[in-house]
Design an enzyme around this catalytic site. Structure first.
Site, PDB file in Angstrom:
ATOM      1  CG  ASP A  84       0.588  -2.431   6.245  1.00 29.07           C
ATOM      2  OD1 ASP A  84      -0.341  -2.482   7.077  1.00 29.07           O
ATOM      3  OD2 ASP A  84       0.497  -1.786   5.183  1.00 29.07           O
ATOM      4  CB  CYS A  86      -3.700   3.296  -1.563  1.00 26.58           C
ATOM      5  SG  CYS A  86      -4.734   4.718  -1.282  1.00 26.58           S
ATOM      6  CE  LYS A 131      -7.142   0.138   6.294  1.00 19.33           C
ATOM      7  NZ  LYS A 131      -7.775   0.497   5.014  1.00 19.33           N
ATOM      8  CD  GLN A 138      -6.923  -4.430   4.209  1.00 17.50           C
ATOM      9  OE1 GLN A 138      -7.869  -5.129   4.580  1.00 17.50           O
ATOM     10  NE2 GLN A 138      -7.076  -3.161   3.853  1.00 17.50           N
ATOM     11  CG  HIS A 183      -1.926   0.968   1.369  1.00 17.11           C
ATOM     12  ND1 HIS A 183      -1.685   2.274   1.732  1.00 17.11           N
ATOM     13  CD2 HIS A 183      -3.262   0.884   1.157  1.00 17.11           C
ATOM     14  CE1 HIS A 183      -2.823   2.933   1.761  1.00 17.11           C
ATOM     15  NE2 HIS A 183      -3.800   2.125   1.409  1.00 17.11           N
TER      16      HIS A 183
HETATM   17  C1  LIG Z   1      -2.309  -2.876   3.589  1.00 19.70           C
HETATM   18  C2  LIG Z   1      -2.637  -1.479   4.021  1.00 19.70           C
HETATM   19  N1  LIG Z   1      -1.679  -0.699   4.555  1.00 19.70           N
HETATM   20  C3  LIG Z   1      -1.919   0.558   4.965  1.00 19.70           C
HETATM   21  C4  LIG Z   1      -3.161   1.114   4.839  1.00 19.70           C
HETATM   22  C5  LIG Z   1      -3.355   2.527   5.285  1.00 19.70           C
HETATM   23  O1  LIG Z   1      -4.293   2.619   6.299  1.00 19.70           O
HETATM   24  P1  LIG Z   1      -4.729   4.067   6.840  1.00 19.70           P
HETATM   25  O2  LIG Z   1      -5.243   4.828   5.671  1.00 19.70           O
HETATM   26  O3  LIG Z   1      -5.790   3.765   7.833  1.00 19.70           O
HETATM   27  O4  LIG Z   1      -3.517   4.685   7.425  1.00 19.70           O
HETATM   28  C6  LIG Z   1      -4.203   0.344   4.302  1.00 19.70           C
HETATM   29  C7  LIG Z   1      -5.582   0.871   4.194  1.00 19.70           C
HETATM   30  O5  LIG Z   1      -6.038   1.292   3.179  1.00 19.70           O
HETATM   31  C8  LIG Z   1      -3.927  -0.972   3.877  1.00 19.70           C
HETATM   32  O6  LIG Z   1      -4.895  -1.732   3.346  1.00 19.70           O
END
Ligand SMILES: Cc1ncc(COP(=O)(O)O)c(C=O)c1O
Ligand SMILES: Cc1ncc(COP(=O)(O)O)c(C=O)c1O
Lengths: 130, 410, 410, 130
Positions: C201, C367, C227, C204, C124
């Site tokens: 990370d 993203c 989430k 998910q 992401h």
């Molecule tokens: C794998 C992953 N990493 C990071 C993020 C970023 O999360 P946030 O926008 O809540 O910081 C997301 C969410 O979209 C994600 O799916």
């Protein structure tokens, strides 16, 4: 309320026992609680074999809880073997204070014990290394 | 006679009917964080119960709805502080993050060794520590505008302090301890004359008086939502457009990019460039509702009410034997916070004793240790007021202080 | 037959009774942000209505209450992810801030020119752009673990990639596009063998399966509250104690200091050192309630439900002419998100057409632009599932896709 | 729904007018919407006095809204004086599309106009400077 600042606590605050510092202390240690500014110094005179607290005295400034509980603690530890001090815990101080404290004020009550124990601990570490 | 219908306002704040330690809550710590009206809670609750989805890039109804409400909130807030456009308004967690954003993104990129930052001796840690860290890291020097005996800024030496090395000037519009209100223009114009940029910490002013950042002509302006009826987790950094555009992003990630490839990344336009990741958009919408609430009352009326309240508090406190008021005693230049000490009673003991009467005040250094060092005090007590504060609550404060004195035989 | 009592769970989510565009809402975008149960809303509402005051340093009841609830939330979350102590748990706004904190505080202080960061092609932007920026700023090199045709990580070359220059390895435990589940130990042990630190990370994964950061042995672990049934504005960075202690603070200001004088500043202990200013403590408490909710269901059961759901979705999607599933089709290694394309229908058009049927899916690059470049796709469609997702909602999705194909004559 | 992807829009998408690019274009400009990947190039042939759009053509890829609205826009501007193009606004494109678009999709519809106007603007700036 009637309980919290009851006579015993106020008495210790106004007439602190073992207070004013010691000449020829074996150990002197001071700390302050940076968040509220309470400050306590503890002077300890150990017995010649280094196992006993011969005399002890504190000085400092701060709230009633911190100063009165330090006074109570001094009374408690004077003349005791060091091994007893090492066993002293949070709850022991709370029992001396004898009144219900909220979490924020427990920190005040613990300052004296923290200074006492840290001073002793550092002394023992230094002593051991020499 | 208050300029606000306080009784009506209090109906919107359910917490004010609560009892603490068996006594009705007398909440006098709004400078730390204010209470929230049901209107703000309802705005957030409605989203979570009926329309919630993440903002941005969703092509379905709920997501578009979130995006629209989020954008609306930004517009409302821009208007509330007189920003030229919503694009000047960056959502952050709190004023602290806003000030850190400037220190990182502006400070680290536009200041160099030998440059100077001019601040005041009464800054909150949030507007002191980031500059202290920058100074250590980059060889930047901090200088301080001195204070008068009364607790106001002594601006007589300002032009001398504003040497060519000064690149940034920063100060709280209202001190959270002294309550001192500083006219921003009295500093900003002179700072601009030597080409310095000016940051105003609006944490204690935005909730309490009309603000117009354009009229003020500050370059950056930071404040927190939770001190002005909004939820926790949301704050604002305002910046002049050309500065925000020249600055690199602070945090990076989703939403704030133009495009991303393995080799290259471009940034979105301001303000989105500074908002990485899923924003606290429900909180932003809550803050929008708070701004609606305040606007409906009128910020002039809010200021008038607080002036009256602090005047009354000063009057009552002055009667208390052993009480010392810290900071200006002229309500015209004092915000709605009264800081004081009671002779021979430690502020923490006072705080605890007052709590037993249901009276909530703050005791300590209020995140302004340097100021307390300057004042020669370890800690002080602070009672602070807001739109829901009634005179009878000041009376309750004073009564509780007398009772504390009696308990402690002082 | 689901492993969860989904019908009962759905009663806790009022939004699931809403209608969108005249149709019952079929919410299939939980990977972007989940819905919230009434238990979480009630926990936050109760604070604002009955006990609210700022945390920390208040010596009155409300403030102590806030502090206690905030500390409790930290404990719950530590336990939920198997952290050794609440002191390993730092509250941030979202995963993005958590990853930026590591990039700033660890990356800027422990990495130097010539060092390398190893990541994956499916990260992401939140776990790509901060490293890209660090790389540009410091002359650090980024390297990527390749993918198999199936969309899993190709670890056959991992030891070759793990050169002595590699100081950090970072990857998503579950890809938000491919859905790929990676066993963290398969990378972490080998990375540790060469002395690299590993960031996972968990955005998910944390919401969807049992997590134990100690068993995983990662050095840092980041995820977002929104989430996983929590409110917006709150996320978590877990870090190993000795690393957190060695790192300088990221943002500075109130609450995170030991003491402050004009000349010197000392820091508070971890985790408070990393939490400058008034925290989003109501949101943190909300996340604590979310963790309670998930724990009561049991994360094993959550994972099982999603495996069943994604298996059914894969089965149904495979029947649709022109549909291509992106990422693994084995439910054992796929999280609860199904990404796909429909031949000759742009995902945005599909998203809009599905929206008209009340079916909310995400369309775009999610993203993860680098991954889409690698896949040779501009955009994809993604339906994602959670504890409240029913099979009939997958049926509704498939039906709406057929209808869209008909409308667009594809 | 019946409205959004109605026949006219689909017809423009499937049979785009003024599509495929121009040989000898006076102006060629291409942009993409980074967030969704939609891409449009516009080729313009100006009249010899430079005041008129003699011919125009687009190419690109993306969603129906972006491609169909570009097609409609091309039909609209072919043969028109440049001064007319400068007057074209967001609402004009929305009127051409003729269906209700949500905010996220309005961006798609605007891509063609953005490319057209930016191309013309850059040409005029360059022209003026030479
Ligand atoms: C794998 C992953 N990493 C990071 C993020 C970023 O999360 P946030 O926008 O809540 O910081 C997301 C969410 O979209 C994600 O799916
Ligand atoms: C003057 C001033 N500046 C900054 C802050 C920091 O605000 P926050 O903790 O919301 O970031 C405060 C609040 O305590 C304040 O009073």
């Amino acid at each position: 309320m009637e309980d919290l600042y009851r006579d015993n606590l106020l008495d210790h605050y106004e007439n602190p026992r073992h207070h004013g510092g010691l000449e020829n202390a074996t150990i002197s240690h001071e700390e302050s609680n940076p968040l509220c500014g309470d400050r306590i110094r503890v002077d300890i005179k150990l017995s010649s074999d280094g196992t006993q607290i011969e005399d002890v005295s504190f000085s400092g400034d701060g709230c009633i809880i911190s100063q009165a509980s330090a006074s109570m603690l001094m009374e408690e530890v004077a003349g005791k073997p060091i091994t007893d001090i090492q066993k002293l815990e949070r709850q022991d101080v709370l029992d001396m204070v004898g009144v219900q404290l909220t979490a924020a004020r427990v920190k005040c009550a613990m300052l004296g014990l923290k200074v006492l124990k840290t001073g002793l601990y550092q002394y023992m570490v230094d002593h051991h290394h020499s | 006679m208050s300029s606000l219908d306080v009784a009506r306002i209090r109906k919107d704040f359910p917490i004010l009917n609560e009892r603490v330690n068996g006594r009705p809550l007398v909440f006098l710590d709004s400078a730390a964080s204010s209470q929230k009206p049901v209107q703000v809670l309802a705005a957030m609750e409605h989203i979570y119960r009926a329309t919630y989805a993440n903002v941005h890039r969703g092509v379905y109804w709920n997501s578009e709805q979130s995006t629209e409400l989020y954008d609306d909130a930004r517009c409302k807030i821009a208007q509330f502080i007189g920003a030229p456009s919503p694009e000047n308004v960056i959502f952050v967690r709190n004023a602290t993050e806003g000030l850190n954003l400037v220190a990182y993104s502006y400070g680290r990129h536009f200041l160099k060794a030998g440059d100077e930052v001019l601040l005041t001796e009464f800054e909150h840690h949030a507007n002191f520590v980031p500059w202290h860290v920058l100074a250590k890291e980059r060889g930047v020097k901090l200088k301080f505008i001195p204070m008068t005996q009364q607790g106001t800024l002594d601006l007589s030496k300002l032009d001398e302090l504003l040497t060519p090395q000064v690149k940034l000037v920063t100060f709280a519009q209202v001190s959270n301890v002294l309550g001192t209100i500083t006219d921003p223009r009295s500093i900003i114009d002179r700072a601009h004359a030597i080409g310095a940029k000016v940051i105003v910490d609006g944490c204690q002013s935005t909730p309490h008086m009309p603000i117009n950042v354009q009229a003020m002509d500050c370059d950056f302006y930071a404040f927190s939502g939770h001190k002005m009826l909004g939820p926790t987790g949301i704050g604002i950094l305002y910046g002049k457009r050309e500065l925000l555009e020249a600055m690199p992003p602070f945090m990076t990630g989703g939403d704030m990019i133009g495009s991303v490839s393995f080799e290259d990344v471009t940034w979105a336009d301001v303000p989105v460039k500074f908002e990485a990741g899923t924003p606290a958009f429900v909180e932003a919408i809550g803050l929008g509702a708070a701004v609606d609430y305040l606007s409906a009352i009128g910020m002039e009326a809010v200021r008038t009410h607080e002036k009256e309240t602090v005047a009354y508090a000063i009057e009552r406190m002055s009667e208390v034997p052993g009480a010392t008021i810290i900071g200006p005693t002229d309500p015209e230049i004092r915000g709605g916070a009264l800081t004081f000490t009671i002779k021979d009673i430690h502020p923490h003991d006072l705080g605890t004793l007052l709590d037993r009467e249901g009276v909530a005040i703050r005791a300590g250094h209020h995140c302004a240790q340097p100021l307390h060092i300057r004042l020669g005090l370890k800690a002080t007590a602070r009672a602070s007021f807001y739109i829901y504060t009634e005179q009878r609550e000041i009376d309750a404060l004073i009564e509780a202080i007398y009772k504390a004195k009696h308990t402690l035989r002082k």
